[in-house]
Write an enzyme that holds these catalytic residues in place. Sequence first.
Site: not given
Length: 348
Positions: A115, A235, A132, A110-113
């Site tokens: 990490g 979130d 993470k 997984g990835s996002g804003g």
Amino acid sequence: MMCPPLPGQVPLEPTVTSNGLTAHGAVEASPANKSSTEYRERKGICGFLRSVWKALKHHFGCCRHSSAVDVVEPFVPPPDLDPEPDPDHSAVKPNNGSFASLFKVGKMIGSGGFGRVYEGKRKFDGKKVAIKQISKTDNNRYLDIPGHPEPLVTEVALLLMMRQEPRSPYVIQLYEWFEHPRKFTLVMEYPEPCESLLDFIIRNPELDEPTARVIMRQAVLAVQHCIEHGVFHNDVHAENFLMKKNTLELKLIDFGCGQLLSSDGYESRIYLGLMAYCPPEVFTDTRFHAVPTNVWTLGVLLYEMVNACSPFGNRMEITQAKVTFRNSNLSKGNNILAVLGGGLELVT
């Protein structure tokens, strides 16, 4: 551009120790001081969320994608990653071994804003963990929490607060965290086998109501637990829940957008959550509040589960808040979305 500090946040330029590396055990955070007003408010909040679940029981008749993996820097690891650490965390002690000698880093999951997350394995016993990595940037947000002399990066601070007893089986647990010259590394539990709730919904469109009820109960309890620990997740959406495939157990993850619970609310101009789950007051008022936002996002989540689509597609639809049910197999009586929506007036 860097967001201005939110309530309880302290802008801080991370420092580096003499050897260029700092490792931290997941030390217990002391409970935050609460005024009598906040205590009564929080007590009322918890009662309301319990009533939401009771209503749910009664009325229900029964993406972000991975990118290239960058190199994991060596850091001082913990000697053990017990899935249920001692309450006082006295057993968590850094040692001088290398990360590579103790852990094997697998594929990015997984990835996002905030990490990237990788599968990890503890070599001496083969236990899976989630690793993470959060890059240090000017946009990192820091929080002051009781029991820690220095502000901590937001996700670490909030996960430490969530470690206070009693702990919840519906919230991901932090085992250890480490600070590098250019990033933070968090080692967390890894439910196995698991997938995101979003992936589960995609594979199972228009869930039957009994299954949706089981999932929704856990989501409500996870959000309630955050509130009881002084944390506003900010979130809550389908991709931020992990689901254990063989049991449908949920785990709320990714506290990177989170904030300390504040009775004063938060400025609408710096809302950080997913837009599809954004409450209407973010567009219509100067401030929004934690509990009404949580209620709204839970309603959106439930709609997605039983209709296989989002209830709102843009800002106008959100502010109008007109819900059309597309699943003809749903119960015809008062549904839980109406219960959740009506609850907004009770907690604002």
